[in-house]
Design a protein around this motif. Structure first.
Motif, PDB file in Angstrom:
ATOM      1  N   LYS A  65       0.803  -1.229   0.000  1.00  0.00           N
ATOM      2  CA  LYS A  65       0.000   0.000   0.000  1.00  0.00           C
ATOM      3  C   LYS A  65       0.834   1.276   0.000  1.00  0.00           C
ATOM      4  O   LYS A  65       0.273   2.373  -0.080  1.00  0.00           O
ATOM      5  N   ARG A  66       2.137   1.151   0.050  1.00  0.00           N
ATOM      6  CA  ARG A  66       3.003   2.328   0.154  1.00  0.00           C
ATOM      7  C   ARG A  66       2.866   3.244  -1.067  1.00  0.00           C
ATOM      8  O   ARG A  66       2.825   4.464  -0.949  1.00  0.00           O
ATOM      9  N   ASP A  67       2.800   2.680  -2.234  1.00  0.00           N
ATOM     10  CA  ASP A  67       2.671   3.443  -3.481  1.00  0.00           C
ATOM     11  C   ASP A  67       1.216   3.312  -3.951  1.00  0.00           C
ATOM     12  O   ASP A  67       0.792   2.250  -4.399  1.00  0.00           O
ATOM     13  N   TYR A  68       0.464   4.406  -3.839  1.00  0.00           N
ATOM     14  CA  TYR A  68      -0.971   4.383  -4.115  1.00  0.00           C
ATOM     15  C   TYR A  68      -1.281   3.888  -5.527  1.00  0.00           C
ATOM     16  O   TYR A  68      -2.155   3.043  -5.714  1.00  0.00           O
ATOM     17  N   GLU A  69      -0.566   4.403  -6.526  1.00  0.00           N
ATOM     18  CA  GLU A  69      -0.829   3.987  -7.906  1.00  0.00           C
ATOM     19  C   GLU A  69      -0.562   2.500  -8.093  1.00  0.00           C
ATOM     20  O   GLU A  69      -1.314   1.808  -8.787  1.00  0.00           O
ATOM     21  N   GLN A  70       0.497   2.010  -7.475  1.00  0.00           N
ATOM     22  CA  GLN A  70       0.809   0.583  -7.575  1.00  0.00           C
ATOM     23  C   GLN A  70      -0.267  -0.246  -6.881  1.00  0.00           C
ATOM     24  O   GLN A  70      -0.676  -1.287  -7.386  1.00  0.00           O
ATOM     25  N   TRP A  71      -0.752   0.205  -5.730  1.00  0.00           N
ATOM     26  CA  TRP A  71      -1.814  -0.494  -5.005  1.00  0.00           C
ATOM     27  C   TRP A  71      -3.065  -0.599  -5.878  1.00  0.00           C
ATOM     28  O   TRP A  71      -3.661  -1.659  -5.995  1.00  0.00           O
ATOM     29  N   VAL A  72      -3.439   0.498  -6.505  1.00  0.00           N
ATOM     30  CA  VAL A  72      -4.603   0.494  -7.401  1.00  0.00           C
ATOM     31  C   VAL A  72      -4.388  -0.489  -8.544  1.00  0.00           C
ATOM     32  O   VAL A  72      -5.297  -1.240  -8.912  1.00  0.00           O
ATOM     33  N   GLU A  73      -3.198  -0.531  -9.098  1.00  0.00           N
ATOM     34  CA  GLU A  73      -2.888  -1.456 -10.194  1.00  0.00           C
ATOM     35  C   GLU A  73      -2.977  -2.913  -9.720  1.00  0.00           C
ATOM     36  O   GLU A  73      -3.521  -3.768 -10.423  1.00  0.00           O
ATOM     37  N   LEU A  74      -2.450  -3.203  -8.531  1.00  0.00           N
ATOM     38  CA  LEU A  74      -2.550  -4.559  -7.986  1.00  0.00           C
ATOM     39  C   LEU A  74      -4.010  -4.971  -7.812  1.00  0.00           C
ATOM     40  O   LEU A  74      -4.407  -6.083  -8.171  1.00  0.00           O
ATOM     41  N   LEU A  75      -4.817  -4.069  -7.263  1.00  0.00           N
ATOM     42  CA  LEU A  75      -6.243  -4.351  -7.070  1.00  0.00           C
ATOM     43  C   LEU A  75      -6.955  -4.562  -8.405  1.00  0.00           C
ATOM     44  O   LEU A  75      -7.780  -5.471  -8.545  1.00  0.00           O
ATOM     45  N   THR A  76      -6.633  -3.720  -9.375  1.00  0.00           N
ATOM     46  CA  THR A  76      -7.275  -3.812 -10.685  1.00  0.00           C
ATOM     47  C   THR A  76      -6.933  -5.132 -11.360  1.00  0.00           C
ATOM     48  O   THR A  76      -7.822  -5.818 -11.892  1.00  0.00           O
ATOM     49  N   THR A  77      -5.670  -5.497 -11.332  1.00  0.00           N
ATOM     50  CA  THR A  77      -5.251  -6.769 -11.939  1.00  0.00           C
ATOM     51  C   THR A  77      -5.965  -7.928 -11.261  1.00  0.00           C
ATOM     52  O   THR A  77      -6.511  -8.818 -11.925  1.00  0.00           O
ATOM     53  N   CYS A  78      -5.981  -7.932  -9.954  1.00  0.00           N
ATOM     54  CA  CYS A  78      -6.652  -9.007  -9.208  1.00  0.00           C
ATOM     55  C   CYS A  78      -8.157  -9.005  -9.499  1.00  0.00           C
ATOM     56  O   CYS A  78      -8.762 -10.065  -9.658  1.00  0.00           O
ATOM     57  N   GLY A  79      -8.731  -7.843  -9.581  1.00  0.00           N
ATOM     58  CA  GLY A  79     -10.166  -7.736  -9.816  1.00  0.00           C
ATOM     59  C   GLY A  79     -10.622  -8.261 -11.164  1.00  0.00           C
ATOM     60  O   GLY A  79     -11.787  -8.596 -11.340  1.00  0.00           O
ATOM     61  N   HIS A  80      -9.707  -8.330 -12.119  1.00  0.00           N
ATOM     62  CA  HIS A  80     -10.045  -8.828 -13.449  1.00  0.00           C
ATOM     63  C   HIS A  80      -9.526 -10.247 -13.693  1.00  0.00           C
ATOM     64  O   HIS A  80      -9.562 -10.740 -14.814  1.00  0.00           O
ATOM     65  N   CYS A  81      -9.066 -10.879 -12.641  1.00  0.00           N
ATOM     66  CA  CYS A  81      -8.484 -12.208 -12.754  1.00  0.00           C
ATOM     67  C   CYS A  81      -9.534 -13.250 -13.142  1.00  0.00           C
ATOM     68  O   CYS A  81     -10.655 -13.233 -12.651  1.00  0.00           O
ATOM     69  N   THR A  82      -9.136 -14.151 -13.997  1.00  0.00           N
ATOM     70  CA  THR A  82     -10.023 -15.251 -14.401  1.00  0.00           C
ATOM     71  C   THR A  82      -9.661 -16.551 -13.689  1.00  0.00           C
ATOM     72  O   THR A  82     -10.274 -17.582 -13.948  1.00  0.00           O
ATOM     73  N   ASP A  83      -8.677 -16.482 -12.793  1.00  0.00           N
ATOM     74  CA  ASP A  83      -8.220 -17.669 -12.077  1.00  0.00           C
ATOM     75  C   ASP A  83      -8.565 -17.610 -10.589  1.00  0.00           C
ATOM     76  O   ASP A  83      -7.798 -18.073  -9.737  1.00  0.00           O
ATOM     77  N   ARG A  84      -9.728 -17.063 -10.269  1.00  0.00           N
ATOM     78  CA  ARG A  84     -10.114 -16.898  -8.864  1.00  0.00           C
ATOM     79  C   ARG A  84     -10.214 -18.228  -8.122  1.00  0.00           C
ATOM     80  O   ARG A  84      -9.849 -18.318  -6.952  1.00  0.00           O
ATOM     81  N   ALA A  85     -10.679 -19.267  -8.780  1.00  0.00           N
ATOM     82  CA  ALA A  85     -10.848 -20.551  -8.096  1.00  0.00           C
ATOM     83  C   ALA A  85      -9.492 -21.131  -7.686  1.00  0.00           C
ATOM     84  O   ALA A  85      -9.316 -21.555  -6.538  1.00  0.00           O
ATOM     85  N   ILE A  86      -8.537 -21.138  -8.602  1.00  0.00           N
ATOM     86  CA  ILE A  86      -7.213 -21.674  -8.257  1.00  0.00           C
ATOM     87  C   ILE A  86      -6.518 -20.765  -7.245  1.00  0.00           C
ATOM     88  O   ILE A  86      -5.803 -21.231  -6.359  1.00  0.00           O
ATOM     89  N   CYS A  87      -6.748 -19.477  -7.343  1.00  0.00           N
ATOM     90  CA  CYS A  87      -6.183 -18.535  -6.374  1.00  0.00           C
ATOM     91  C   CYS A  87      -6.721 -18.851  -4.980  1.00  0.00           C
ATOM     92  O   CYS A  87      -5.960 -18.961  -4.018  1.00  0.00           O
ATOM     93  N   ALA A  88      -8.031 -18.998  -4.866  1.00  0.00           N
ATOM     94  CA  ALA A  88      -8.644 -19.301  -3.568  1.00  0.00           C
ATOM     95  C   ALA A  88      -8.114 -20.611  -3.010  1.00  0.00           C
ATOM     96  O   ALA A  88      -7.800 -20.709  -1.818  1.00  0.00           O
ATOM     97  N   ALA A  89      -7.998 -21.616  -3.871  1.00  0.00           N
ATOM     98  CA  ALA A  89      -7.494 -22.913  -3.420  1.00  0.00           C
ATOM     99  C   ALA A  89      -6.040 -22.803  -2.967  1.00  0.00           C
ATOM    100  O   ALA A  89      -5.653 -23.385  -1.942  1.00  0.00           O
ATOM    101  N   THR A  90      -5.241 -22.049  -3.692  1.00  0.00           N
ATOM    102  CA  THR A  90      -3.836 -21.877  -3.326  1.00  0.00           C
ATOM    103  C   THR A  90      -3.718 -21.138  -2.003  1.00  0.00           C
ATOM    104  O   THR A  90      -2.963 -21.555  -1.111  1.00  0.00           O
ATOM    105  N   LEU A  91      -4.466 -20.049  -1.860  1.00  0.00           N
ATOM    106  CA  LEU A  91      -4.398 -19.269  -0.623  1.00  0.00           C
ATOM    107  C   LEU A  91      -4.935 -20.056   0.573  1.00  0.00           C
ATOM    108  O   LEU A  91      -4.527 -19.810   1.710  1.00  0.00           O
ATOM    109  N   ALA A  92      -5.833 -20.987   0.328  1.00  0.00           N
ATOM    110  CA  ALA A  92      -6.401 -21.803   1.408  1.00  0.00           C
ATOM    111  C   ALA A  92      -5.461 -22.925   1.833  1.00  0.00           C
ATOM    112  O   ALA A  92      -5.672 -23.559   2.866  1.00  0.00           O
ATOM    113  N   GLY A  93      -4.428 -23.170   1.040  1.00  0.00           N
ATOM    114  CA  GLY A  93      -3.472 -24.227   1.363  1.00  0.00           C
ATOM    115  C   GLY A  93      -2.705 -23.919   2.640  1.00  0.00           C
ATOM    116  O   GLY A  93      -2.671 -22.781   3.112  1.00  0.00           O
TER     117      GLY A  93
END
Length: 118
Positions: A65-93
């Protein structure tokens, strides 16, 4: 069924609130009207998901969160991700590691932040 209707009405109200904002309001936010509307359409767990994935790569929340523009870009990329299911499974590991996250659209940004802490 009522939950879906309630969610729809809530989002409709949020869109109306965004549309009522002035150009000055958006300038104060550091976002465009399009970006704010885009964020409204994203899944509600985006912040938590980006923070969790950052931790997998060894990047603390403060660095994300230190760099606001970078934070927005990270959120935007994640928000448009098509791999949410594998992401959730990986994070739940039990102990996810970066090598399991080749699907992540933010992996290069996370790796860069991990290699260049501030």
């Amino acid at each position: 069924m009522f939950d879906r209707i309630r969610t729809f009405l809530h989002r409709l109200h949020e869109v109306q609130e965004v549309n009522a904002l002035s150009d000055r309001d958006f300038a104060d936010l550091g976002l465009s009207r399009h970006q704010v509307l885009d964020f409204l359409r994203m899944p509600r767990d985006i912040n938590e998901r980006v923070i969790a994935m950052g931790k997998v790569f060894g990047v603390p929340e403060e660095d994300l969160k230190r760099d606001y523009e970078q934070w927005v870009e990270l959120l935007t990329t994640c928000g448009h991700c098509t791999d949410r299911a594998i992401c959730a499974a990986t994070l739940a590991g039990a102990h996810p590691v970066p090598s399991q996250c080749s699907f992540c659209g933010n992996r290069e940004s996370f790796a860069h932040l991990a290699a260049h802490p501030r």
